[in-house]
Write an enzyme that holds these catalytic residues in place. Structure first.
Site, PDB file in Angstrom:
ATOM      1  N   LYS A 133      21.346 -27.959  17.118  1.00  0.00           N
ATOM      2  CA  LYS A 133      21.892 -27.285  18.302  1.00  0.00           C
ATOM      3  C   LYS A 133      21.383 -27.923  19.596  1.00  0.00           C
ATOM      4  O   LYS A 133      22.161 -28.234  20.499  1.00  0.00           O
ATOM      5  CB  LYS A 133      21.514 -25.800  18.235  1.00  0.00           C
ATOM      6  CG  LYS A 133      21.643 -25.077  19.531  1.00  0.00           C
ATOM      7  CD  LYS A 133      22.649 -23.983  19.521  1.00  0.00           C
ATOM      8  CE  LYS A 133      22.830 -23.456  20.942  1.00  0.00           C
ATOM      9  NZ  LYS A 133      23.924 -22.584  21.098  1.00  0.00           N
ATOM     10  N   LYS A 163      18.892 -23.371  29.405  1.00  0.00           N
ATOM     11  CA  LYS A 163      17.993 -22.858  28.361  1.00  0.00           C
ATOM     12  C   LYS A 163      17.884 -23.873  27.226  1.00  0.00           C
ATOM     13  O   LYS A 163      16.792 -24.207  26.763  1.00  0.00           O
ATOM     14  CB  LYS A 163      18.514 -21.515  27.815  1.00  0.00           C
ATOM     15  CG  LYS A 163      17.711 -21.031  26.619  1.00  0.00           C
ATOM     16  CD  LYS A 163      18.300 -19.834  25.901  1.00  0.00           C
ATOM     17  CE  LYS A 163      17.489 -19.582  24.624  1.00  0.00           C
ATOM     18  NZ  LYS A 163      17.923 -18.446  23.847  1.00  0.00           N
ATOM     19  N   THR A 219      19.053 -18.678  19.390  1.00  0.00           N
ATOM     20  CA  THR A 219      18.713 -20.047  19.784  1.00  0.00           C
ATOM     21  C   THR A 219      17.280 -20.028  20.283  1.00  0.00           C
ATOM     22  O   THR A 219      16.996 -19.433  21.331  1.00  0.00           O
ATOM     23  CB  THR A 219      19.645 -20.538  20.913  1.00  0.00           C
ATOM     24  OG1 THR A 219      20.981 -20.488  20.456  1.00  0.00           O
ATOM     25  CG2 THR A 219      19.288 -21.967  21.311  1.00  0.00           C
TER      26      THR A 219
HETATM   27  P1  NAD Z   1      21.564 -10.735  24.916  1.00  0.00           P
HETATM   28  O1  NAD Z   1      20.425 -10.743  25.869  1.00  0.00           O
HETATM   29  O2  NAD Z   1      22.891 -10.210  25.361  1.00  0.00           O
HETATM   30  O3  NAD Z   1      21.158  -9.883  23.585  1.00  0.00           O
HETATM   31  C1  NAD Z   1      19.880  -9.894  23.004  1.00  0.00           C
HETATM   32  C2  NAD Z   1      19.620  -8.494  22.455  1.00  0.00           C
HETATM   33  O4  NAD Z   1      18.365  -8.498  21.756  1.00  0.00           O
HETATM   34  C3  NAD Z   1      19.524  -7.419  23.539  1.00  0.00           C
HETATM   35  O5  NAD Z   1      20.463  -6.389  23.276  1.00  0.00           O
HETATM   36  C4  NAD Z   1      18.084  -6.929  23.437  1.00  0.00           C
HETATM   37  O6  NAD Z   1      17.933  -5.553  23.749  1.00  0.00           O
HETATM   38  C5  NAD Z   1      17.776  -7.240  21.979  1.00  0.00           C
HETATM   39  N1  NAD Z   1      16.340  -7.287  21.691  1.00  0.00           N
HETATM   40  C6  NAD Z   1      15.372  -7.961  22.344  1.00  0.00           C
HETATM   41  N2  NAD Z   1      14.169  -7.747  21.772  1.00  0.00           N
HETATM   42  C7  NAD Z   1      14.384  -6.898  20.727  1.00  0.00           C
HETATM   43  C8  NAD Z   1      13.552  -6.282  19.766  1.00  0.00           C
HETATM   44  N3  NAD Z   1      12.223  -6.477  19.785  1.00  0.00           N
HETATM   45  N4  NAD Z   1      14.098  -5.455  18.851  1.00  0.00           N
HETATM   46  C9  NAD Z   1      15.437  -5.245  18.844  1.00  0.00           C
HETATM   47  N5  NAD Z   1      16.282  -5.800  19.743  1.00  0.00           N
HETATM   48  C10 NAD Z   1      15.771  -6.614  20.673  1.00  0.00           C
HETATM   49  O7  NAD Z   1      21.695 -12.234  24.377  1.00  0.00           O
HETATM   50  P2  NAD Z   1      22.992 -12.927  23.712  1.00  0.00           P
HETATM   51  O8  NAD Z   1      23.851 -13.497  24.780  1.00  0.00           O
HETATM   52  O9  NAD Z   1      23.561 -11.997  22.685  1.00  0.00           O
HETATM   53  O10 NAD Z   1      22.299 -14.177  22.988  1.00  0.00           O
HETATM   54  C11 NAD Z   1      21.511 -14.017  21.809  1.00  0.00           C
HETATM   55  C12 NAD Z   1      21.087 -15.394  21.334  1.00  0.00           C
HETATM   56  O11 NAD Z   1      22.244 -16.194  21.095  1.00  0.00           O
HETATM   57  C13 NAD Z   1      20.239 -16.166  22.363  1.00  0.00           C
HETATM   58  O12 NAD Z   1      19.237 -16.869  21.681  1.00  0.00           O
HETATM   59  C14 NAD Z   1      21.249 -17.097  23.009  1.00  0.00           C
HETATM   60  O13 NAD Z   1      20.642 -18.276  23.501  1.00  0.00           O
HETATM   61  C15 NAD Z   1      22.164 -17.396  21.826  1.00  0.00           C
HETATM   62  N6  NAD Z   1      23.534 -17.808  22.207  1.00  0.00           N
HETATM   63  C16 NAD Z   1      24.217 -17.105  23.155  1.00  0.00           C
HETATM   64  C17 NAD Z   1      25.516 -17.497  23.485  1.00  0.00           C
HETATM   65  C18 NAD Z   1      26.316 -16.743  24.532  1.00  0.00           C
HETATM   66  O14 NAD Z   1      27.384 -17.226  24.933  1.00  0.00           O
HETATM   67  N7  NAD Z   1      25.871 -15.570  24.985  1.00  0.00           N
HETATM   68  C19 NAD Z   1      26.102 -18.601  22.852  1.00  0.00           C
HETATM   69  C20 NAD Z   1      25.392 -19.272  21.854  1.00  0.00           C
HETATM   70  C21 NAD Z   1      24.098 -18.859  21.538  1.00  0.00           C
END
Ligand code: NAD
Length: 296
Positions: free
Chosen positions: A171, A246, A96
């Site tokens: 979204k 966010k 997102t």
């Molecule tokens: P998170 O922080 O748990 O995971 C993100 C991952 O990306 C981490 O493991 C981090 O190490 C990795 N990362 C960051 N930079 C990187 C790079 N340069 N190379 C490789 N890996 C890298 O986040 P999440 O909760 O999994 O959410 C991910 C996305 O999904 C976000 O944009 C969030 O807004 C969206 N989202 C989350 C939810 C939820 O309930 N958690 C729901 C809908 C949407």
């Protein structure tokens, strides 16, 4: 079986990558966190030592990263996807992120003859684990059709929202509406209660009258009327207020850049920022009821 590179194995990406491996795809998983890669390997993925190594043989690259800056970096910097993917690969970014970043990265991919879609999700960690996410997809129809079989593995609803970036637009517009309706529902229940009308009776009336909305009937922020709602579990998420904030900030950023008036969206952002300031943004977003009641 498709060769897939999966970048970003966090709360959402981890279970999404696991579901692709479980479905028989050849998934090479990578992340900045070794622990996250270890968990993906345990779930049936191959170890990706770097972004460049993970994408080298991939027909499809899926990314699930925190924010626009991460997506720009992972795709557009020298170490990244555009520099190392093989010809003809398709990219699916499910993070997102801000609309501008989504459109910029898709345009940069197109400049190098790569097809790419933005495909943010609705549904949290439980839906990611269950393969029950909803995907809102922006990009060319041909790219959408190529992405669909992969998205079908990770989700149960897959919508084509139109041109590049429109997945993100769908979204943030949806979640802005949800936040506004949730705050309005909280205000109405609180007013009714303070004036002597109990939550269940107000629910029985309003849920069959013109005030009816999803925030009330499926996710009632007043404890009682909807047993499965987080309000009956001390507002444990669910969908955390921090994540709603966010999305509201992304919506306001896009609205301001496009000079679109969203007065209630701006108010909703301010209300959820108060949850953050109070250190209560780890509550479910319906926990804004506590703020409205003066209980925070
Ligand atoms: P998170 O922080 O748990 O995971 C993100 C991952 O990306 C981490 O493991 C981090 O190490 C990795 N990362 C960051 N930079 C990187 C790079 N340069 N190379 C490789 N890996 C890298 O986040 P999440 O909760 O999994 O959410 C991910 C996305 O999904 C976000 O944009 C969030 O807004 C969206 N989202 C989350 C939810 C939820 O309930 N958690 C729901 C809908 C949407």
């Amino acid at each position: 079986m498709t060769n897939i590179a999966f970048i970003g194995l966090g709360n959402m990406g981890g279970p999404m990558a696991a579901n692709l491996a479980k479905a028989g795809h050849d998934v090479t998983a990578t992340d900045l966190s070794i622990g996250a890669i270890d968990r993906a390997v345990e779930a049936g993925c191959k170890r990706g030592q770097s972004v460049a190594a993970a994408v080298a043989d991939a027909d499809i690259v899926v990314s699930m990263l925190p924010a626009g800056a991460h997506v720009r970096s992972v795709y557009m910097e020298d170490y990244g996807v555009l520099a190392h993917a093989k010809d003809g690969a398709l990219f699916i970014d499910s993070s997102t992120i801000d609309v501008d970043s989504a459109r910029a990265v898709i345009a940069a991919a197109a400049d190098k003859d790569f097809a790419m879609v933005d495909a943010p999700v609705s549904g949290g960690v439980a839906a990611a684990a269950a393969g029950a996410l909803t995907f809102m997809v922006g990009g060319e129809s041909t790219a959408f059709e190529r992405a669909r079989p992969i998205l079908d593995v990770m989700g149960k609803n897959v919508f084509h929202a139109g041109a590049a970036g429109n997945g993100q637009v769908a979204k943030i517009a949806n979640n802005m509406l949800l936040a506004i309706s949730m705050i309005g529902t909280c205000e109405a229940f609180n007013l009714a209660e303070k004036l002597g009308l109990d939550a269940q009776t107000f629910f029985d009336i309003s849920s069959t009258a013109s005030g009816q909305c999803w925030s009330m009937t499926s996710y009632c922020p007043a404890p009682g009327p909807v047993p499965a709602a987080p309000s009956n579990n001390d507002y444990q998420p669910g969908f955390a207020a921090a994540m709603m904030l966010k999305d509201l900030r992304l919506a306001q950023g896009a609205a301001n850049a496009a000079k679109v008036a969203t007065p209630l969206g701006a108010q909703a952002e301010a209300v959820y920022a108060l949850m953050e300031a109070a250190g209560k943004d780890d509550l479910d977003f319906s926990g804004v009821m506590k703020l409205i009641r003066g209980d925070l």
